[in-house]
Design a protein around this motif. Structure first.
Motif, PDB file in Angstrom:
ATOM      1  N   SER A   1       3.064  13.056  -0.159  1.00  0.00           N
ATOM      2  CA  SER A   1       2.734  11.662  -0.459  1.00  0.00           C
ATOM      3  C   SER A   1       1.235  11.477  -0.661  1.00  0.00           C
ATOM      4  O   SER A   1       0.802  10.745  -1.560  1.00  0.00           O
ATOM      5  N   ILE A   2       0.450  12.139   0.158  1.00  0.00           N
ATOM      6  CA  ILE A   2      -1.008  12.047   0.017  1.00  0.00           C
ATOM      7  C   ILE A   2      -1.459  12.723  -1.279  1.00  0.00           C
ATOM      8  O   ILE A   2      -2.351  12.221  -1.984  1.00  0.00           O
ATOM      9  N   ASP A   3      -0.832  13.853  -1.625  1.00  0.00           N
ATOM     10  CA  ASP A   3      -1.143  14.516  -2.896  1.00  0.00           C
ATOM     11  C   ASP A   3      -0.819  13.597  -4.079  1.00  0.00           C
ATOM     12  O   ASP A   3      -1.590  13.520  -5.047  1.00  0.00           O
ATOM     13  N   ALA A   4       0.314  12.926  -3.993  1.00  0.00           N
ATOM     14  CA  ALA A   4       0.702  12.009  -5.068  1.00  0.00           C
ATOM     15  C   ALA A   4      -0.279  10.848  -5.164  1.00  0.00           C
ATOM     16  O   ALA A   4      -0.631  10.398  -6.262  1.00  0.00           O
ATOM     17  N   PHE A   5      -0.741  10.364  -4.012  1.00  0.00           N
ATOM     18  CA  PHE A   5      -1.723   9.280  -3.997  1.00  0.00           C
ATOM     19  C   PHE A   5      -3.032   9.740  -4.636  1.00  0.00           C
ATOM     20  O   PHE A   5      -3.616   9.028  -5.467  1.00  0.00           O
ATOM     21  N   ASN A   6      -3.502  10.914  -4.262  1.00  0.00           N
ATOM     22  CA  ASN A   6      -4.741  11.436  -4.845  1.00  0.00           C
ATOM     23  C   ASN A   6      -4.611  11.638  -6.344  1.00  0.00           C
ATOM     24  O   ASN A   6      -5.566  11.419  -7.100  1.00  0.00           O
ATOM     25  N   ASN A   7      -3.426  12.024  -6.780  1.00  0.00           N
ATOM     26  CA  ASN A   7      -3.175  12.188  -8.206  1.00  0.00           C
ATOM     27  C   ASN A   7      -3.213  10.850  -8.930  1.00  0.00           C
ATOM     28  O   ASN A   7      -3.657  10.759 -10.079  1.00  0.00           O
ATOM     29  N   LEU A   8      -2.770   9.804  -8.254  1.00  0.00           N
ATOM     30  CA  LEU A   8      -2.796   8.464  -8.833  1.00  0.00           C
ATOM     31  C   LEU A   8      -4.222   7.967  -9.030  1.00  0.00           C
ATOM     32  O   LEU A   8      -4.511   7.249  -9.999  1.00  0.00           O
ATOM     33  N   MET A   9      -5.129   8.370  -8.143  1.00  0.00           N
ATOM     34  CA  MET A   9      -6.481   7.815  -8.130  1.00  0.00           C
ATOM     35  C   MET A   9      -7.280   8.121  -9.393  1.00  0.00           C
ATOM     36  O   MET A   9      -8.185   7.363  -9.746  1.00  0.00           O
TER      37      MET A   9
ATOM     38  N   ALA B   1       0.916  -7.243  -3.890  1.00  0.00           N
ATOM     39  CA  ALA B   1      -0.482  -6.842  -4.076  1.00  0.00           C
ATOM     40  C   ALA B   1      -0.887  -5.696  -3.160  1.00  0.00           C
ATOM     41  O   ALA B   1      -2.023  -5.237  -3.200  1.00  0.00           O
ATOM     42  N   LYS B   2       0.043  -5.243  -2.325  1.00  0.00           N
ATOM     43  CA  LYS B   2      -0.260  -4.150  -1.397  1.00  0.00           C
ATOM     44  C   LYS B   2       0.499  -2.874  -1.743  1.00  0.00           C
ATOM     45  O   LYS B   2       0.646  -1.989  -0.905  1.00  0.00           O
ATOM     46  N   SER B   3       0.963  -2.771  -2.977  1.00  0.00           N
ATOM     47  CA  SER B   3       1.790  -1.622  -3.356  1.00  0.00           C
ATOM     48  C   SER B   3       1.041  -0.299  -3.263  1.00  0.00           C
ATOM     49  O   SER B   3       1.614   0.723  -2.868  1.00  0.00           O
ATOM     50  N   ILE B   4      -0.241  -0.288  -3.622  1.00  0.00           N
ATOM     51  CA  ILE B   4      -1.026   0.951  -3.536  1.00  0.00           C
ATOM     52  C   ILE B   4      -1.478   1.200  -2.103  1.00  0.00           C
ATOM     53  O   ILE B   4      -1.485   2.342  -1.632  1.00  0.00           O
ATOM     54  N   GLU B   5      -1.827   0.140  -1.404  1.00  0.00           N
ATOM     55  CA  GLU B   5      -2.214   0.290   0.000  1.00  0.00           C
ATOM     56  C   GLU B   5      -1.092   0.953   0.806  1.00  0.00           C
ATOM     57  O   GLU B   5      -1.344   1.775   1.693  1.00  0.00           O
ATOM     58  N   ARG B   6       0.159   0.600   0.504  1.00  0.00           N
ATOM     59  CA  ARG B   6       1.299   1.134   1.261  1.00  0.00           C
ATOM     60  C   ARG B   6       1.498   2.631   1.078  1.00  0.00           C
ATOM     61  O   ARG B   6       2.187   3.255   1.882  1.00  0.00           O
TER      62      ARG B   6
ATOM     63  N   PRO C   1      -3.346   7.223   2.188  1.00  0.00           N
ATOM     64  CA  PRO C   1      -3.307   8.197   3.291  1.00  0.00           C
ATOM     65  C   PRO C   1      -3.328   7.563   4.669  1.00  0.00           C
ATOM     66  O   PRO C   1      -2.625   8.015   5.572  1.00  0.00           O
ATOM     67  N   SER C   2      -4.128   6.515   4.860  1.00  0.00           N
ATOM     68  CA  SER C   2      -4.238   5.916   6.195  1.00  0.00           C
ATOM     69  C   SER C   2      -2.907   5.336   6.659  1.00  0.00           C
ATOM     70  O   SER C   2      -2.577   5.367   7.853  1.00  0.00           O
ATOM     71  N   VAL C   3      -2.118   4.794   5.725  1.00  0.00           N
ATOM     72  CA  VAL C   3      -0.813   4.225   6.070  1.00  0.00           C
ATOM     73  C   VAL C   3       0.231   5.331   6.192  1.00  0.00           C
ATOM     74  O   VAL C   3       1.065   5.323   7.102  1.00  0.00           O
ATOM     75  N   ILE C   4       0.187   6.290   5.274  1.00  0.00           N
ATOM     76  CA  ILE C   4       1.136   7.408   5.296  1.00  0.00           C
ATOM     77  C   ILE C   4       1.056   8.165   6.621  1.00  0.00           C
ATOM     78  O   ILE C   4       2.083   8.513   7.228  1.00  0.00           O
ATOM     79  N   LYS C   5      -0.154   8.395   7.100  1.00  0.00           N
ATOM     80  CA  LYS C   5      -0.340   9.183   8.323  1.00  0.00           C
ATOM     81  C   LYS C   5       0.231   8.502   9.563  1.00  0.00           C
ATOM     82  O   LYS C   5       0.529   9.177  10.557  1.00  0.00           O
TER      83      LYS C   5
ATOM     84  N   THR D   1     -10.496   2.030  -5.724  1.00  0.00           N
ATOM     85  CA  THR D   1      -9.862   3.143  -5.018  1.00  0.00           C
ATOM     86  C   THR D   1     -10.518   3.438  -3.674  1.00  0.00           C
ATOM     87  O   THR D   1      -9.866   3.949  -2.757  1.00  0.00           O
ATOM     88  N   LYS D   2     -11.814   3.109  -3.554  1.00  0.00           N
ATOM     89  CA  LYS D   2     -12.562   3.473  -2.345  1.00  0.00           C
ATOM     90  C   LYS D   2     -11.945   2.957  -1.051  1.00  0.00           C
ATOM     91  O   LYS D   2     -11.870   3.700  -0.055  1.00  0.00           O
ATOM     92  N   PRO D   3     -11.470   1.693  -0.987  1.00  0.00           N
ATOM     93  CA  PRO D   3     -10.921   1.198   0.283  1.00  0.00           C
ATOM     94  C   PRO D   3      -9.698   1.977   0.773  1.00  0.00           C
ATOM     95  O   PRO D   3      -9.370   1.924   1.967  1.00  0.00           O
ATOM     96  N   TYR D   4      -9.014   2.686  -0.129  1.00  0.00           N
ATOM     97  CA  TYR D   4      -7.793   3.393   0.253  1.00  0.00           C
ATOM     98  C   TYR D   4      -8.047   4.842   0.646  1.00  0.00           C
ATOM     99  O   TYR D   4      -7.154   5.514   1.160  1.00  0.00           O
ATOM    100  N   MET D   5      -9.236   5.322   0.352  1.00  0.00           N
ATOM    101  CA  MET D   5      -9.503   6.752   0.552  1.00  0.00           C
ATOM    102  C   MET D   5      -9.811   7.051   2.031  1.00  0.00           C
ATOM    103  O   MET D   5     -10.286   6.212   2.762  1.00  0.00           O
TER     104      MET D   5
END
Length: 517
Positions: A173-181, A209-214, A217-221, A513-517
């Motif tokens: 999931s984190i890899d997929a998120f990083n790929n999205l960025m 409006a929180k689809s990317i936040e969800r 990495p911080s939420v996934i972990k 993207t910065k707030p999600y990293m």
């Protein structure tokens, strides 16, 4: 046929990012012909003879048999879903949906499941429906019914949820998120565009409006096995369960399926406790609230112009048909490019955009009603973005103000009827449609195509159609525009000069993207 071939070539050819009017004229047909309506009344339409079998405990099995199919398909849709859990559990609910397979079930781990299903050509997957419900879908050759049913039995009743699988899911999931960025494809770009448009329309704290936040990495972990197991225990219930089976299967197969459903635990009804709010930012809707997301490596800008209608209401069947026609007139899903309003303006006449497309959605927050939205999506060279925006907004406002012509109505209605007659639904398509209507709380039609054709055929009054279209100008509106690309300072100045726009801010993609990293 000549025009269909030209349309296909225009759709598939690898064109440059911008077009000249001369190059487009060279491939346009020089003669326009009026479509001839096919006689749909001459067809003897067979009924969709599905069967409903209740199972004690609140479940039901819907079957649609085919004597000619070589395969069968079975789908389980469990009641409740994400809206029966706290909003904070949304990411964990997604993890549960993945880990019920990834974590292994019965005596098999995930790799063994993969090998087994590959050997027998079995497809089995779990997911979440657009309405938030947990669903299991599987298909296989008819002769492999016992094998597939055994897999589903273990998947539903004996999931292993192996500890290491959660760690693997988090890493994937984190890899997929990083790929999205990196936002290097149009699909990724629209994820961020959708996010910003939703913030403008509904506010930054809205569920959508929180689809990317969800998926950050911080939420996934933070997802734990306790959450996943709790979701499993409260989701897997036959109370409210809808099961669909279609294709080729025997009575013995069906009885085995019914026995499996009867073994699923019975729980009290899973009641939804919240839905995404329909409250919108309507205080500053006189101009189009606009933001630009700068991405320096983009030679083209990806654009979404949206007109939200916060008090549009629920459409009746007549209005639904009318909006289908209006949507097709403004942005056709078939036929020659340039015959509809939007592609004619954005591509055929100006040569700006390769893939302009517009569509209407009156179920954005379903099952909440009232909110509708018309999307105008397109791309434009950075150096022509102001011109593109001006053309798009002018085309839309002319459409709303002047309405459509009788000729447009007649041609579009005929084309839509003819396309329906040229398409063929499989037994699996029909079964999926029945199930989708059921989970929306609707009674499935046994002859939906004939009824749709008849409803289209009744739409012959351009006056009535334009009265429905006028609702878009009379209704309260929240217009937003999001541009992702690399327009230069001159283009940004030109955008600020467009009276219809209110450019609220220009930001770099990295700042989003910065707030999600």
């Amino acid at each position: 046929m000549k025009y269909k071939i030209i349309s296909l070539l225009l759709s598939c050819a690898a064109f440059p990012t911008a077009f000249t009017q001369e190059s487009l004229k060279s491939v346009r047909p020089t003669v326009s012909t009026k479509p001839v309506e096919l006689n749909w009344r001459s067809i003897k339409w067979p009924s969709i003879n599905y069967t409903r079998i209740p199972v004690d405990g609140g479940a039901a099995i819907y079957s649609l048999h085919s004597s000619t199919a070589l395969k069968f398909k079975v789908t389980f849709v469990f009641s409740g879903g994400i809206y029966a859990f706290p909003e904070s559990d949304r990411t964990a609910f997604g993890a549960f949906s993945d880990l019920i397979t990834l974590g292994g079930f019965g005596d098999l781990n995930f790799d063994q499941i993969q090998n087994y299903t590959t050997e027998y050509g079995i497809n089995i997957r779990s997911s979440i429906t657009p309405l938030g419900q947990f669903v299991i879908t599987a298909d296989a050759l008819s002769e492999d019914f016992p094998r597939l049913l055994s897999l589903i039995n273990n998947m539903i009743l004996k999931p292993k949820f192996e500890e290491k699988a959660l760690d693997l899911w988090k890493q994937q999931s984190i890899d997929a998120f990083n790929n999205l960025m990196d936002s290097n494809t149009i699909e990724k770009q629209y994820r961020f565009i959708d996010l910003e448009a939703t913030k403008l329309a509904f506010g930054k704290d809205h569920y959508l409006a929180k689809s990317i936040e969800r998926v950050s990495p911080s939420v996934i972990k933070k997802v734990s096995y306790d959450q996943i197991k709790n979701i499993y225990k409260k989701t897997i219930s036959k109370n409210g369960l809808n099961v669909s089976i279609s294709g080729a299967f025997t009575q013995k197969d069906f009885d085995s399926l019914r026995q499996l459903v009867s073994k699923i635990p019975y729980l009290e009804p899973s009641i939804k406790t919240w839905y995404p709010t329909r409250k919108m930012n309507t205080h500053n809707a006189k101009k189009i609230n606009t933001v630009i997301i700068k991405k320096s490596d983009m030679s083209q800008s990806t654009v979404s112009l949206r007109f939200y209608y916060p008090k549009f209401g629920k459409l009746n069947s007549i209005e639904t048909t009318q909006f289908d026609i209006l949507e097709e007139i403004f942005s056709s899903t078939g036929g020659v490019i340039g015959n509809d309003r939007f592609s004619k303006a954005m591509r055929a006449d100006s040569g700006i955009s390769y893939s302009p497309h517009a569509y209407f959605n009156d179920t954005l927050l379903f099952p909440n009603t009232d909110v509708g939205v018309f999307y105008l999506n397109f791309q434009s060279p950075n150096e022509r973005i102001a011109e593109a925006i001006r053309i798009a907004t002018q085309t839309w406002h002319k459409f709303i103000k002047d309405g459509v012509s009788q000729e447009e109505l007649d041609n579009t209605r005929t084309s839509m009827i003819n396309r329906m007659l040229a398409s063929e639904s499989t037994v699996f398509n029909k079964s999926d449609e029945i199930l989708m209507q059921l989970i929306k709380g609707q009674l499935p039609s046994v002859n939906p195509i004939e009824f749709t054709l008849a409803k289209l055929d009744k739409q012959r009054s351009v006056k009535n159609l334009n009265e429905t279209l006028k609702r878009l100008s009379d209704s309260e509106i929240v217009p937003v525009l999001v541009i992702m690309g690399n327009p230069n300072d001159e283009q940004i100045k030109l955008l600020k000069k467009i009276d219809a726009l209110d450019l609220s801010h220009v930001s770099e993609l990295s700042s989003l993207t910065k707030p999600y990293m």
